[in-house]
Design a protein around this motif. Sequence first.
Motif, PDB file in Angstrom:
ATOM      1  N   ALA A 145       0.842  -1.201   0.000  1.00 55.49           N
ATOM      2  CA  ALA A 145       0.000   0.000   0.000  1.00 55.49           C
ATOM      3  C   ALA A 145       0.876   1.250   0.000  1.00 55.49           C
ATOM      4  CB  ALA A 145      -0.924  -0.014   1.205  1.00 55.49           C
ATOM      5  N   ALA A 146       2.023   1.172   0.692  1.00 64.64           N
ATOM      6  CA  ALA A 146       2.931   2.318   0.725  1.00 64.64           C
ATOM      7  C   ALA A 146       3.475   2.607  -0.675  1.00 64.64           C
ATOM      8  CB  ALA A 146       4.078   2.038   1.694  1.00 64.64           C
ATOM      9  N   CYS A 147       3.893   1.556  -1.389  1.00 62.51           N
ATOM     10  CA  CYS A 147       4.434   1.742  -2.747  1.00 62.51           C
ATOM     11  C   CYS A 147       3.345   2.269  -3.676  1.00 62.51           C
ATOM     12  CB  CYS A 147       5.024   0.435  -3.273  1.00 62.51           C
ATOM     13  SG  CYS A 147       6.497  -0.070  -2.362  1.00 62.51           S
ATOM     14  N   GLU A 148       2.127   1.797  -3.476  1.00 66.90           N
ATOM     15  CA  GLU A 148       1.023   2.295  -4.295  1.00 66.90           C
ATOM     16  C   GLU A 148       0.794   3.785  -4.017  1.00 66.90           C
ATOM     17  OE1 GLU A 148      -2.300  -0.364  -4.336  1.00 66.90           O
ATOM     18  OE2 GLU A 148      -3.636   1.258  -4.962  1.00 66.90           O
ATOM     19  N   ALA A 149       0.850   4.162  -2.742  1.00 67.64           N
ATOM     20  CA  ALA A 149       0.647   5.572  -2.388  1.00 67.64           C
ATOM     21  C   ALA A 149       1.755   6.438  -2.991  1.00 67.64           C
ATOM     22  CB  ALA A 149       0.617   5.725  -0.873  1.00 67.64           C
ATOM     23  N   ASP A 150       2.976   5.948  -3.019  1.00 68.40           N
ATOM     24  CA  ASP A 150       4.107   6.735  -3.518  1.00 68.40           C
ATOM     25  C   ASP A 150       4.153   6.783  -5.047  1.00 68.40           C
ATOM     26  OD1 ASP A 150       4.892   7.082  -0.906  1.00 68.40           O
ATOM     27  OD2 ASP A 150       6.348   5.430  -0.938  1.00 68.40           O
ATOM     28  N   PHE A 151       4.080   5.588  -5.666  1.00 71.57           N
ATOM     29  CA  PHE A 151       4.317   5.491  -7.121  1.00 71.57           C
ATOM     30  C   PHE A 151       3.026   5.450  -7.943  1.00 71.57           C
ATOM     31  CE2 PHE A 151       7.639   2.258  -5.435  1.00 71.57           C
ATOM     32  CZ  PHE A 151       8.478   3.266  -4.996  1.00 71.57           C
ATOM     33  N   GLY A 152       1.936   5.080  -7.308  1.00 66.13           N
ATOM     34  CA  GLY A 152       0.695   4.843  -8.054  1.00 66.13           C
ATOM     35  C   GLY A 152       0.404   3.365  -8.176  1.00 66.13           C
ATOM     36  N   THR A 153       1.462   2.566  -8.254  1.00 68.14           N
ATOM     37  CA  THR A 153       1.341   1.106  -8.233  1.00 68.14           C
ATOM     38  C   THR A 153       2.699   0.548  -7.811  1.00 68.14           C
ATOM     39  OG1 THR A 153       0.652  -0.821  -9.526  1.00 68.14           O
ATOM     40  CG2 THR A 153       1.998   0.776 -10.669  1.00 68.14           C
ATOM     41  N   LEU A 513      11.220   9.788 -14.245  1.00 69.77           N
ATOM     42  CA  LEU A 513      10.438  10.165 -13.063  1.00 69.77           C
ATOM     43  C   LEU A 513       8.968  10.383 -13.395  1.00 69.77           C
ATOM     44  CD1 LEU A 513      12.985  12.382 -11.079  1.00 69.77           C
ATOM     45  CD2 LEU A 513      12.589   9.917 -10.977  1.00 69.77           C
ATOM     46  N   ARG A 514       8.459   9.520 -14.254  1.00 66.86           N
ATOM     47  CA  ARG A 514       7.033   9.501 -14.565  1.00 66.86           C
ATOM     48  C   ARG A 514       6.399   8.332 -13.823  1.00 66.86           C
ATOM     49  NH1 ARG A 514       6.376  13.385 -17.792  1.00 66.86           N
ATOM     50  NH2 ARG A 514       8.444  13.774 -18.596  1.00 66.86           N
ATOM     51  N   PHE A 515       5.464   8.675 -12.956  1.00 65.80           N
ATOM     52  CA  PHE A 515       4.880   7.660 -12.072  1.00 65.80           C
ATOM     53  C   PHE A 515       3.467   7.312 -12.496  1.00 65.80           C
ATOM     54  CE2 PHE A 515       8.407   9.574  -9.954  1.00 65.80           C
ATOM     55  CZ  PHE A 515       9.044   8.487  -9.367  1.00 65.80           C
ATOM     56  N   ALA A 516       2.907   6.295 -11.849  1.00 66.08           N
ATOM     57  CA  ALA A 516       1.621   5.755 -12.303  1.00 66.08           C
ATOM     58  C   ALA A 516       0.405   6.503 -11.757  1.00 66.08           C
ATOM     59  CB  ALA A 516       1.530   4.268 -11.928  1.00 66.08           C
ATOM     60  N   HIS A 517       0.627   7.507 -10.924  1.00 68.90           N
ATOM     61  CA  HIS A 517      -0.505   8.321 -10.469  1.00 68.90           C
ATOM     62  C   HIS A 517      -1.064   9.107 -11.659  1.00 68.90           C
ATOM     63  CE1 HIS A 517      -0.166   7.613  -6.206  1.00 68.90           C
ATOM     64  NE2 HIS A 517       1.112   7.931  -6.197  1.00 68.90           N
ATOM     65  N   PRO A 518      -2.361   9.452 -11.614  1.00 65.66           N
ATOM     66  CA  PRO A 518      -2.927  10.233 -12.728  1.00 65.66           C
ATOM     67  C   PRO A 518      -2.144  11.523 -13.005  1.00 65.66           C
ATOM     68  CG  PRO A 518      -4.689   9.456 -11.271  1.00 65.66           C
ATOM     69  CD  PRO A 518      -3.394   9.044 -10.628  1.00 65.66           C
ATOM     70  N   ASP A 519      -1.579  12.160 -11.968  1.00 62.31           N
ATOM     71  CA  ASP A 519      -0.805  13.396 -12.215  1.00 62.31           C
ATOM     72  C   ASP A 519       0.635  13.085 -12.632  1.00 62.31           C
ATOM     73  OD1 ASP A 519       0.392  12.569  -9.864  1.00 62.31           O
ATOM     74  OD2 ASP A 519      -0.368  14.216  -8.631  1.00 62.31           O
ATOM     75  N   GLY A 520       0.996  11.804 -12.677  1.00 59.63           N
ATOM     76  CA  GLY A 520       2.335  11.420 -13.137  1.00 59.63           C
ATOM     77  C   GLY A 520       3.439  11.691 -12.123  1.00 59.63           C
ATOM     78  N   LEU A 521       3.077  12.220 -10.953  1.00 61.22           N
ATOM     79  CA  LEU A 521       4.091  12.633  -9.973  1.00 61.22           C
ATOM     80  C   LEU A 521       4.330  11.564  -8.912  1.00 61.22           C
ATOM     81  CD1 LEU A 521       2.896  16.318  -9.374  1.00 61.22           C
ATOM     82  CD2 LEU A 521       4.716  15.519 -10.918  1.00 61.22           C
ATOM     83  N   TYR A 522       5.425  11.731  -8.219  1.00 60.06           N
ATOM     84  CA  TYR A 522       5.715  10.936  -7.022  1.00 60.06           C
ATOM     85  C   TYR A 522       4.985  11.606  -5.868  1.00 60.06           C
ATOM     86  CZ  TYR A 522       8.355   8.488  -3.434  1.00 60.06           C
ATOM     87  OH  TYR A 522       8.696   7.696  -2.384  1.00 60.06           O
ATOM     88  N   HIS A 523       4.244  10.829  -5.076  1.00 62.01           N
ATOM     89  CA  HIS A 523       3.503  11.422  -3.958  1.00 62.01           C
ATOM     90  C   HIS A 523       4.270  11.240  -2.654  1.00 62.01           C
ATOM     91  CE1 HIS A 523      -0.669  11.423  -6.119  1.00 62.01           C
ATOM     92  NE2 HIS A 523       0.288  12.009  -6.825  1.00 62.01           N
TER      93      HIS A 523
END
Length: 661
Positions: A145-153, A513-523
């Motif tokens: 869940a932590a990796c999902e929160a950070d990277f998106g997946t 540094l393109r991540f899987a979140h919809p905004d593409g950012l690292y959270h």
Amino acid sequence: MQRLSACSLDCHGACSLVVHLPDEEMSVHDHPAGGVRVSGNPDHPFTRGVVCVKGRGLAARRLSPDRITTPLVRGADGELHPATWDEALALCASKLDALRDTPEAILHLRGFGYRGALAEASNYLFNSLGAARKRGSLCDGAGDAACEADFGTPDHNDSDDLANAAAIVNWGKDLARSSLHLGLMVRDARKRGVPVLTISPGGDDNDAFTDARIRIRPGGDRFLAAAAIRRLLTDDAVPPAISGRTRGFEQFRAMLLAHSEAELLAACDATTEDLDTLCRWMRRQAGNGGPTASLLGWGLQRYLRGGESVRFVNALVMLSGNMGVSGGGAYYGISSGRSLDLSWSKKAGTPARTFLLSHLAQELARADPPVRFLWVDAFNPVNQSPDAPALARAVEAIDFTVVVEAFLTDTARRADVVLPCALVMEREEIFGSAYHNYIAYAAPACPMPGQVRHDFDIARGVAERLARPIPFPEREEVLRQALRSPYLEVSLEELKTAGWAKAKRPSVAWEGLRFAHPDGLYHLPEALHLDGTAVAASDAASPADYPLHLLTLLAPDYVNSQVSLPARQPADNAAPVTVQVAPECPALPALDLDRPVFLASPHGRMLVQVQTLPGLHPRTVIMPRGGWLAHGRSPNALIAPLSTDMGDGAAYYEQRVRLEN
Ligand SMILES: Nc1nc2c(c(=O)[nH]1)N[C@H]1C(S)=C(S)[C@@H](COP(=O)(O)OP(=O)(O)OC[C@H]3O[C@@H](n4cnc5c(=O)[nH]c(N)nc54)[C@H](O)[C@@H]3O)O[C@H]1N2
Ligand SMILES: Nc1nc2c(c(=O)[nH]1)N[C@H]1C(S)=C(S)[C@@H](COP(=O)(O)OP(=O)(O)OC[C@H]3O[C@@H](n4cnc5c(=O)[nH]c(N)nc54)[C@H](O)[C@@H]3O)O[C@H]1N2
Ligand code: SF4
Ligand SMILES: [Mo]
């Protein structure tokens, strides 16, 4: 004669195996493994022909005298008796028929003992019925869940890319016992001069894979990572090219600067020199300017704030410029089924309700309406879950329990029906790894003993006998469908010949540094909690009365509760469990080691043998996990049900204990 198979034990290896069969079948009397020998497949790029003691023990394990080889049904006398498959399956089907309109009264629990495409059969059956199922994880939930929160997946660089690291930081991955092949890669890297920093409370057997060590307070990783990030911030060492790819940077920065370095180090029992060392590794000084790869074990997330710890370690990797580059990255884990199409079971239906795994006993006790039918497969929850004795009672209270098993585990011995399953090397399967991108084909190299059946056929056998039968696909269809994945370019025939195939995944995760979140950012994480132990106090025992952390680390010859050589168990089980403490453990002076010593928590007390282990954090007791409740050796008799901050994981390592005479 030789046949290729693969090891589907719950291990990152997913080893390709060569099974050497005798020319003539030997009796078990002449040879405990029936003349069968197991070795590694030298052609496999990740496992490289090396198998562990558990893999080599598979041949003898399948022929163990303890193996269940016929269906068992509980009789009027309260005992389990051999029965025919027809009797056992018809009984299961009739019980399900009676509950067909109340699927919330049916609970399906699948564990980690067996995974793969065909292994989804029980999920397919119970999803089709709309039955209740588990929620959360006893294993890697918080970190996932932590990796999902950070990277998106969750994702990390390909395992092969570890060879490009110039330096390695290992946050508590047990390279000797849990991840043999990762250990081989790290060993090779060290031979090339790549320095390795190990961070753990100690007792991990990683000395052969270590150049420098930081001994950390159990559960303290987030503070050490935060202190290192704070240094990056105060040194203005995070360039806009990196901070600009994150969400919440300014708030994160203010949050960290609100704590002093001394406060953060005190919270994890680390020194300024420790922090200097970590900074040297993360800021590319240890690797002469090259990237640093970070390995995250799953131990650091078995705490109340376990998700937060993984998030701060990930954030350190990101902000130090080691994310999204070859040779760098944060290796936590991937889903072992991610490159296969396993949708056949998921599409079958949605569950009526869910039960939280870390609190299963409690959730069963208060379930309204109650669970009346429990089906357990590839799982030994009565031994492996927190508060095991309470779960044992909760399972006994259920009207009808079916367990698909090969051994009379703590769970199986409480069943009304035990259905004997095939094991590794006896059944066909396709599965992946939680660490590397190779998939494996396991051929049925050896015959199934007695009347045992493939899990797939067991689930199908019940489905066919229902008053309203549930149609099952053919096995071959399921295997072919599993390979119809965008990540695979291999036919079933090719896979059978080679024994393995590599999924097409980028070698570097999060490139650019393109991540899987919809905004593409690292959270970035929003909070850093200083209260880990205070939150624990009520349930996991107060540190004043119970000053030691109980770390239930893995044993080399067990996979969870499965021992590689069951024949050894009676002898092993006669002696008290050996626990380890540091020579400077504060409990030692008050103990009389010539008298019986007990390990105690508010939940229970266990006779133990105490050994000292230099290098361990002084407030730590190590006990191997895997011992059975029936033998008085399950650590989970002492462990409170506690959930992690993220992902509904089980916070086993938060448990406090004391040693007493
Ligand atoms: N031989 C063997 N191999 C196994 C298994 C087995 O039972 N036996 N089980 C398999 C399974 S299911 C899993 S999930 C994996 C788990 O494999 P790992 O992730 O390697 O090991 P864990 O036992 O989960 O975690 C224990 C490790 O974490 C460290 N640790 C504990 N607390 C902390 C902490 O607060 N901080 C840091 N930095 N380190 C800490 C310990 O020193 C130890 O090295 O192993 C798999 N492989
Ligand atoms: N105290 C403490 N407890 C822990 C942990 C901890 O760190 N500390 N770690 C946790 C972790 S990481 C995990 S993953 C869980 C694991 O917990 P479980 O999933 O219960 O793992 P196992 O003990 O290996 O039990 C799996 C069962 O599956 C059976 N099995 C093997 N092959 C097959 C098959 O082909 N078909 C069927 N039907 N059954 C099969 C085995 O005989 C075994 O009894 O335990 C957790 N428990
Ligand atoms: S337990 Fe792990 S390392 Fe050992 S043979 Fe099986 S997959 Fe390989
Ligand atoms: Mo696990």
